[in-house]
Design an enzyme around this catalytic site. Structure first.
Site, mmCIF file in Angstrom:
data_model
loop_
_atom_site.group_PDB
_atom_site.id
_atom_site.type_symbol
_atom_site.label_atom_id
_atom_site.label_comp_id
_atom_site.label_asym_id
_atom_site.label_seq_id
_atom_site.Cartn_x
_atom_site.Cartn_y
_atom_site.Cartn_z
ATOM 1 N N HIS A 17 6.781 2.554 -5.496
ATOM 2 C CA HIS A 17 5.907 3.715 -5.308
ATOM 3 C C HIS A 17 6.177 4.705 -6.445
ATOM 4 C CE1 HIS A 17 4.488 7.548 -3.598
ATOM 5 N NE2 HIS A 17 3.555 6.777 -3.069
ATOM 6 N N ALA A 77 5.678 8.367 5.973
ATOM 7 C CA ALA A 77 4.921 7.495 6.880
ATOM 8 C C ALA A 77 5.780 7.018 8.050
ATOM 9 C CB ALA A 77 4.379 6.303 6.097
ATOM 10 N N HIS A 96 -5.349 -9.295 1.483
ATOM 11 C CA HIS A 96 -6.160 -8.116 1.815
ATOM 12 C C HIS A 96 -6.935 -7.746 0.544
ATOM 13 C CE1 HIS A 96 -7.064 -4.287 3.826
ATOM 14 N NE2 HIS A 96 -6.735 -3.647 2.715
ATOM 15 N N ARG A 112 1.557 8.032 4.643
ATOM 16 C CA ARG A 112 1.835 9.429 4.364
ATOM 17 C C ARG A 112 0.610 10.105 3.762
ATOM 18 N NH1 ARG A 112 5.478 11.234 -0.626
ATOM 19 N NH2 ARG A 112 3.541 10.605 -1.631
ATOM 20 N N GLY A 113 -0.033 9.426 2.788
ATOM 21 C CA GLY A 113 -1.124 10.045 2.029
ATOM 22 C C GLY A 113 -0.575 10.626 0.749
ATOM 23 N N ASP A 114 -1.477 10.769 -0.234
ATOM 24 C CA ASP A 114 -1.061 11.291 -1.538
ATOM 25 C C ASP A 114 -1.062 12.797 -1.531
ATOM 26 O OD1 ASP A 114 -0.324 9.242 -3.216
ATOM 27 O OD2 ASP A 114 -2.413 8.654 -3.530
ATOM 28 N N HIS A 148 -7.139 3.390 8.833
ATOM 29 C CA HIS A 148 -6.041 4.008 8.086
ATOM 30 C C HIS A 148 -5.846 5.419 8.652
ATOM 31 C CE1 HIS A 148 -6.497 1.385 4.214
ATOM 32 N NE2 HIS A 148 -6.956 0.738 5.282
ATOM 33 N N LYS A 205 10.977 2.464 7.317
ATOM 34 C CA LYS A 205 9.625 2.451 7.877
ATOM 35 C C LYS A 205 9.471 1.328 8.910
ATOM 36 C CE LYS A 205 6.238 2.216 4.624
ATOM 37 N NZ LYS A 205 5.306 2.772 3.622
ATOM 38 N N GLU A 212 -11.056 -4.195 2.743
ATOM 39 C CA GLU A 212 -10.917 -2.739 2.883
ATOM 40 C C GLU A 212 -12.159 -2.006 2.372
ATOM 41 O OE1 GLU A 212 -7.072 -1.031 1.843
ATOM 42 O OE2 GLU A 212 -8.116 0.564 0.748
ATOM 43 N N THR A 214 -10.483 3.260 5.082
ATOM 44 C CA THR A 214 -9.524 4.227 4.531
ATOM 45 C C THR A 214 -9.763 5.623 5.109
ATOM 46 O OG1 THR A 214 -10.885 4.865 2.649
ATOM 47 C CG2 THR A 214 -9.443 2.956 2.339
ATOM 48 N N PHE A 231 -4.778 3.392 -13.631
ATOM 49 C CA PHE A 231 -3.770 2.530 -13.009
ATOM 50 C C PHE A 231 -2.347 3.035 -13.259
ATOM 51 C CE2 PHE A 231 -7.238 -0.507 -12.578
ATOM 52 C CZ PHE A 231 -7.037 -0.857 -11.255
ATOM 53 N N SER A 287 -8.573 -10.078 4.961
ATOM 54 C CA SER A 287 -9.096 -8.788 5.409
ATOM 55 C C SER A 287 -9.733 -8.052 4.236
ATOM 56 C CB SER A 287 -7.968 -7.959 6.017
ATOM 57 O OG SER A 287 -6.886 -7.882 5.113
HETATM 58 P P1 FAD Z 1 5.856 6.627 2.493
HETATM 59 O O1 FAD Z 1 6.168 5.295 3.054
HETATM 60 O O2 FAD Z 1 6.210 7.824 3.290
HETATM 61 O O3 FAD Z 1 6.529 6.707 1.049
HETATM 62 C C1 FAD Z 1 6.196 7.759 0.153
HETATM 63 C C2 FAD Z 1 7.337 7.989 -0.840
HETATM 64 O O4 FAD Z 1 8.445 8.568 -0.152
HETATM 65 C C3 FAD Z 1 7.875 6.730 -1.494
HETATM 66 O O5 FAD Z 1 8.232 7.043 -2.805
HETATM 67 C C4 FAD Z 1 9.120 6.383 -0.664
HETATM 68 O O6 FAD Z 1 10.083 5.683 -1.417
HETATM 69 C C5 FAD Z 1 9.604 7.761 -0.274
HETATM 70 N N1 FAD Z 1 10.272 7.797 1.034
HETATM 71 C C6 FAD Z 1 9.805 7.299 2.200
HETATM 72 N N2 FAD Z 1 10.659 7.568 3.209
HETATM 73 C C7 FAD Z 1 11.685 8.250 2.662
HETATM 74 C C8 FAD Z 1 12.861 8.849 3.188
HETATM 75 N N3 FAD Z 1 13.170 8.746 4.483
HETATM 76 N N4 FAD Z 1 13.691 9.503 2.327
HETATM 77 C C9 FAD Z 1 13.404 9.591 1.011
HETATM 78 N N5 FAD Z 1 12.273 9.060 0.459
HETATM 79 C C10 FAD Z 1 11.434 8.405 1.273
HETATM 80 N N6 FAD Z 1 -3.939 6.906 0.814
HETATM 81 C C11 FAD Z 1 -4.862 7.659 1.452
HETATM 82 O O7 FAD Z 1 -4.907 8.882 1.257
HETATM 83 N N7 FAD Z 1 -5.760 7.089 2.323
HETATM 84 C C12 FAD Z 1 -5.765 5.757 2.594
HETATM 85 O O8 FAD Z 1 -6.581 5.286 3.397
HETATM 86 C C13 FAD Z 1 -4.797 4.930 1.940
HETATM 87 N N8 FAD Z 1 -4.747 3.608 2.166
HETATM 88 C C14 FAD Z 1 -3.768 2.850 1.552
HETATM 89 C C15 FAD Z 1 -3.701 1.470 1.824
HETATM 90 C C16 FAD Z 1 -2.738 0.675 1.230
HETATM 91 C C17 FAD Z 1 -2.676 -0.791 1.560
HETATM 92 C C18 FAD Z 1 -1.804 1.259 0.306
HETATM 93 C C19 FAD Z 1 -0.774 0.416 -0.386
HETATM 94 C C20 FAD Z 1 -1.866 2.612 0.014
HETATM 95 C C21 FAD Z 1 -2.832 3.429 0.637
HETATM 96 N N9 FAD Z 1 -2.919 4.808 0.396
HETATM 97 C C22 FAD Z 1 -3.875 5.568 1.030
HETATM 98 C C23 FAD Z 1 -2.022 5.461 -0.581
HETATM 99 C C24 FAD Z 1 -0.786 6.141 0.063
HETATM 100 O O9 FAD Z 1 -1.177 7.147 0.962
HETATM 101 C C25 FAD Z 1 0.034 6.741 -1.077
HETATM 102 O O10 FAD Z 1 0.565 5.738 -1.889
HETATM 103 C C26 FAD Z 1 1.101 7.740 -0.661
HETATM 104 O O11 FAD Z 1 1.578 8.394 -1.840
HETATM 105 C C27 FAD Z 1 2.322 7.127 0.024
HETATM 106 O O12 FAD Z 1 2.027 6.725 1.279
HETATM 107 P P2 FAD Z 1 3.065 5.793 2.102
HETATM 108 O O13 FAD Z 1 2.497 5.652 3.429
HETATM 109 O O14 FAD Z 1 3.401 4.594 1.316
HETATM 110 O O15 FAD Z 1 4.312 6.790 2.131
#
Ligand code: FAD
Length: 285
Positions: free
Chosen positions: A149, A125, A265, A107-109, A77, A165, A17, A48, A216, A15
């Protein structure tokens, strides 16, 4: 086809991106790039989304138009930190109307939110995954981090979050990019031990410019000395840099596929050349 269905079939999955371009001219260029990569028969491409919540329909509409015009499977995404539940429902419904069956639930940054406000209806997320699951009709992906992360206090809690998740509805995982495969293999082992059975697709990115070396650290991605040396050596010579990166990523991909990864990917940064050359180099397809 849903990615979950594709993952049940034999053969490795590939795939690509892309990110939504800002101008019409860039969008035309993106269509040319995607068309060029279509010849490699990717299983899906992904688009994205910004985490601010300001432009979700840019991703949604582009996903729909690539699916319709180019006949490719698309995964949109979807970030949740900048949205309310009502907004997420509307976006998901629009995706369904456009025939998009695959969503990467993120979740997003938080630091990308800038002037925008996190809506605070979603914190993780997993909450988005649960809502999408309840709506039905989507294969749902989630992000995984072979080097942890950056916000997680330690690896164990990050793996526990990954487990939460998947329990909430994530069907498959796509990883953050990495340059040493030991991170992926260790991550696979830790995830499996924690009871995560969802397929984990490694994400790879060939570096094609010196500029990409910066930043990075922020993502907690380790840069091996061999990569730093190569990219610095060929900083002024794009062709040699491309050749170096393609060779490195091809070796990485081959080793991952040979040792059990379900596919790869590719983070393309909206360009086709490096990805095309890597795929052409692979034997384990
Ligand atoms: P989560 O899974 O919610 O995790 C975030 C943090 O919270 C982690 O540290 C985790 O350990 C912690 N956490 C999760 N659940 C809990 C809980 N219940 N209790 C306590 N801590 C918890 N970003 C964008 O803005 N747009 C994009 O299109 C995008 N695409 C991406 C594609 C890929 C393949 C990847 C790997 C990342 C992408 N990102 C994107 C980046 C991502 O949004 C960030 O890394 C963001 O900071 C975390 O998102 P997540 O979905 O992993 O979050």
């Amino acid at each position: 086809m849903k990615i979950t269905e594709r993952l049940k079939k034999p053969g490795k999955l590939f795939s690509f991106e892309f990110y939504p371009p800002k101008t019409e001219q860039d969008e035309e260029r993106l269509f040319e790039t995607v068309k060029d990569l279509k010849s490699l028969k990717p299983d899906f491409i992904s688009i994205t989304n910004s985490s601010t919540g300001a432009t979700p329909y840019r991703t949604v509409d582009l996903s729909g138009s690539i699916k319709e015009k180019l006949g490719l499977e698309v995964m949109a995404h979807l970030t949740c930190i900048g949205h309310t539940r009502v907004e997420i429902k509307a976006i998901a419904e629009r995706l369904k109307v456009l025939g998009i069956e695959n969503v990467l639930a993120l979740r997003g940054d938080i630091h990308n939110i800038d002037g925008h406000k996190a809506k605070r209806e979603y914190h993780y997320a997993s909450e988005l995954a649960a809502d999408l699951k309840a709506m039905g009709g989507f294969a749902i992906g989630g992000a995984g981090y072979p080097e942890k992360h950056p916000d997680a206090p330690d690896f164990d809690s990050d793996i526990r979050a990954l487990k939460t998740k998947t329990a909430a509805g994530i069907d498959f995982i796509i990883t953050q990019l990495f340059f040493e495969n030991r991170f992926y293999f260790d991550f696979m082992e830790k995830a499996l031990k924690a009871g995560v059975s969802a397929p984990i697709i490694p994400g790879l990115m060939p570096l094609t410019s010196y500029k990409q070396l910066q930043g990075f650290d922020k993502f907690s991605v380790f840069l091996p000395q061999i990569i730093k040396d190569g990219v610095e050596k060929y900083a002024e010579d794009k062709d040699s840099l491309l050749k170096f990166s393609v060779e490195y990523a091809s070796r990485q991909a081959e080793d991952l596929l040979k040792n059990g990864a379900p596919g790869v990917h590719f983070y393309t940064l909206n360009r086709s050349k490096a990805t095309k050359e890597i795929l052409n180099n692979l034997e384990h397809k």
